[in-house]
Design an enzyme around this catalytic site. Structure first.
Site, PDB file in Angstrom:
ATOM      1  N   ASP A 137       1.968   6.702   5.428  1.00  0.00           N
ATOM      2  CA  ASP A 137       0.944   5.730   5.073  1.00  0.00           C
ATOM      3  C   ASP A 137       1.324   4.957   3.811  1.00  0.00           C
ATOM      4  O   ASP A 137       0.552   4.118   3.344  1.00  0.00           O
ATOM      5  CB  ASP A 137      -0.409   6.428   4.893  1.00  0.00           C
ATOM      6  N   LYS A 173      -9.581  13.162   8.489  1.00  0.00           N
ATOM      7  CA  LYS A 173      -8.976  12.834   9.770  1.00  0.00           C
ATOM      8  C   LYS A 173      -8.912  14.083  10.659  1.00  0.00           C
ATOM      9  O   LYS A 173      -8.885  15.210  10.147  1.00  0.00           O
ATOM     10  CB  LYS A 173      -7.547  12.318   9.563  1.00  0.00           C
ATOM     11  N   ARG A 232      -7.345  -0.383   1.536  1.00  0.00           N
ATOM     12  CA  ARG A 232      -7.864  -1.644   0.995  1.00  0.00           C
ATOM     13  C   ARG A 232      -8.379  -1.470  -0.432  1.00  0.00           C
ATOM     14  O   ARG A 232      -8.363  -2.416  -1.214  1.00  0.00           O
ATOM     15  CB  ARG A 232      -8.948  -2.186   1.927  1.00  0.00           C
ATOM     16  N   GLU A 269      -9.216   3.673   2.826  1.00  0.00           N
ATOM     17  CA  GLU A 269      -8.830   3.745   1.413  1.00  0.00           C
ATOM     18  C   GLU A 269      -7.741   2.761   1.025  1.00  0.00           C
ATOM     19  O   GLU A 269      -7.620   2.386  -0.145  1.00  0.00           O
ATOM     20  CB  GLU A 269      -8.373   5.174   1.071  1.00  0.00           C
ATOM     21  N   LYS A 319       0.849  -1.189   0.000  1.00  0.00           N
ATOM     22  CA  LYS A 319       0.000   0.000   0.000  1.00  0.00           C
ATOM     23  C   LYS A 319       0.883   1.236   0.000  1.00  0.00           C
ATOM     24  O   LYS A 319       1.730   1.411   0.877  1.00  0.00           O
ATOM     25  CB  LYS A 319      -0.897   0.002   1.235  1.00  0.00           C
TER      26      LYS A 319
END
Length: 487
Positions: free
Chosen positions: A275, A264, A338, A336, A252
């Site tokens: 991330d 957020k 996934r 997001e 990812k």
């Protein structure tokens, strides 16, 4: 960090000379001042302990350092020696000294043990100072070279192998540490293209138009709110037997995650530059494998997007169509990762037909609640694959803990208007995220999902890393390939 090997001490030796001391086994040949000083400070040779003192040797004043190597039994020995090397680096990195000698011969280290000490020393020396322009002299890194004295035969070959992995870890740390205005999908690809040049790896890049033709509505949906175009990057290393199906690593790569329309909270959002830690780990692992010329066929795929709120952004309640043809009701645009992974997983299966798949993602905050910063979670449809990853995690120090998958969790994703929802409710969030991904695994291909949310970034120094990017995942994947493919 420059590593130099010498057979014996000479007049040009660094002023710091370090020895590795085993637990409760103080060497008898130490200078009296050093030996008694170490005993007075309760130095016992435990992993991570360091003592230094001054002694006169051959008419020269030497700063002698002792680092604890722990017990000599094989279990835990490698990790203890890495901690010894890391502790030395941490102590002297900003000391004003530019070089340090490690006396492997006097320490009684074999080739593998010496390489472990050097691995720890190099990894702990990494620090990202690219944007720090006003460091005081005492804050600046000075230690740049380690001279290894009396290393046994075979050490340099062991170190060449180990430093390939260390380079991969450092590359992952670099990608994760860079801010989101520097590393975004396009620049992530460019950084990899530059770094893999001349390694023998083949890089394949898909742009927005390519992904649209393939029907990647899930991945592209995440990037709709960003001015930055999305990318898929595949790194191919075919070092194994011709015709053997590859192993696929899928990461990812959300280079910044605001949460999208499901925004957020502001405090702490700056951390969302990491991330993309799963994609960073895949890129670093692939670099390690290519540099050490692993005898294995491996495909590393990075799904790269930026998740931003915008008038064009995906909304809660929207229904999107993935590359697999399955439809997804998006209830939360902050779930997001996934969506990125599901299209990347479908593509890698259709394009490369891998024998096994391992994906890595900073996927859920629920994983942090469950495991903190000590383990990553592993979910798998195959017990053998899960056990091999658990073993590789223990051996590498990138620890894992297994979580369940079950139909009872899977049904929590059922949607009244689409094939599935992208979230499953308040409870078991990490498990339902893994169940979501499993819906995109075809033909019962052995697959494992690693939720690394608590591991790619650290708020305080660890055994072999400073505060910040840890490089988690590179050593795990490298060990997995060594163990399972003899590569």
């Amino acid at each position: 960090m420059q590593i130099e090997f010498r057979n014996s001490p000479d007049a040009d030796m660094p002023r710091i000379v370090a020895r590795i001391v085993n637990h409760e086994n103080m060497p008898a040949d130490l200078p009296r001042a050093v030996k008694e000083g170490a005993e007075a400070t309760r130095f016992k040779g435990k992993p991570g302990q360091v003592f230094d003192g001054f002694a006169e040797m051959d008419g020269k004043l030497v700063r002698m350092a002792l680092a604890g190597g722990g017990k000599t039994d094989k279990e835990g020995r490698h990790a203890a020696l890495e901690r010894a090397g890391a502790a030395l680096t941490a102590k002297y990195l900003t000391s004003g000294e530019t070089a340090m000698a490690i006396d492997a011969g006097a320490s009684g280290l074999d080739a593998e043990e010496t390489a472990a000490v050097l691995t720890g020393a190099r990894l702990r020396a990494w620090r990202w100072d690219e944007y720090r322009t006003k460091l005081r002299d005492e804050q600046k890194r000075t230690l740049a070279k380690i001279v290894v004295i009396g290393a046994p035969d075979g050490t340099q070959a062991q170190w060449e192998d180990a430093q390939a992995v260390a380079t991969g870890v450092e590359f992952t740390r670099e990608l994760v540490a860079e801010p989101a205005n520097i590393i975004y999908p396009e620049s992530f690809v460019e950084r990899c293209q530059k770094r893999f040049e001349g390694t023998g790896a083949e890089l394949v890049v898909l742009d927005d138009a390519d992904m649209e033709k393939l029907g990647m509505g899930a991945l592209l949906g995440v990037g709709l709110g960003s001015e930055r175009p999305s990318r898929i990057l595949a790194i191919k290393w075919m070092g194994g037997n011709d015709g053997d199906a590859p192993v696929a690593f899928v990461g990812k790569g959300v280079t910044f995650d605001t949460g999208g329309i499901s925004l957020k909270p502001g405090p702490g959002m700056e951390d969302m530059k990491w991330d993309m830690g799963g994609a960073g780990a895949v890129a670093g692992a692939m670099l390690a494998l290519t540099l050490r010329k692993a005898k294995a066929n491996v495909i590393g795929v990075c799904g790269l997007v930026e998740n931003m709120p915008d008038g064009k952004a995906m909304r809660p309640g929207d229904v999107i169509t993935s590359m697999s043809g399955q439809t997804i009701e998006v209830l939360n645009t902050d779930a997001e990762g996934r969506l990125v992974l599901c299209d990347a997983l479908t593509w890698v299966q259709k394009e490369f037909k891998p024998a096994r798949i391992v994906d890595l993602a900073t996927l859920t905050g629920a994983m942090l609640v469950a495991l903190g910063h000590e383990h990553a979670g592993v979910f798998s449809n195959d017990d053998d694959l899960a056990n091999e990853l658990l073993h590789a995690g223990t051996a590498s120090g990138d620890k894992l803990w297994r979580f369940p998958l079950a139909p009872e969790y899977d049904k929590l994703l059922d949607s009244p208007i689409a094939d599935m929802k992208n979230i499953g409710g308040r409870y078991a969030g990490s498990i339902t995220a893994a169940q979501f991904l499993q819906r995109f695994i075809e033909n019962d291909t052995p697959w494992a999902h690693l939720d690394v949310a608590g591991m790619v970034w650290a708020d305080k120094p660890g055994a072999t890393w400073d505060k910040g990017a840890t490089g988690y995942g590179v050593r795990l994947l490298d060990r997995f390939i060594r163990d399972t493919m003899k590569g």
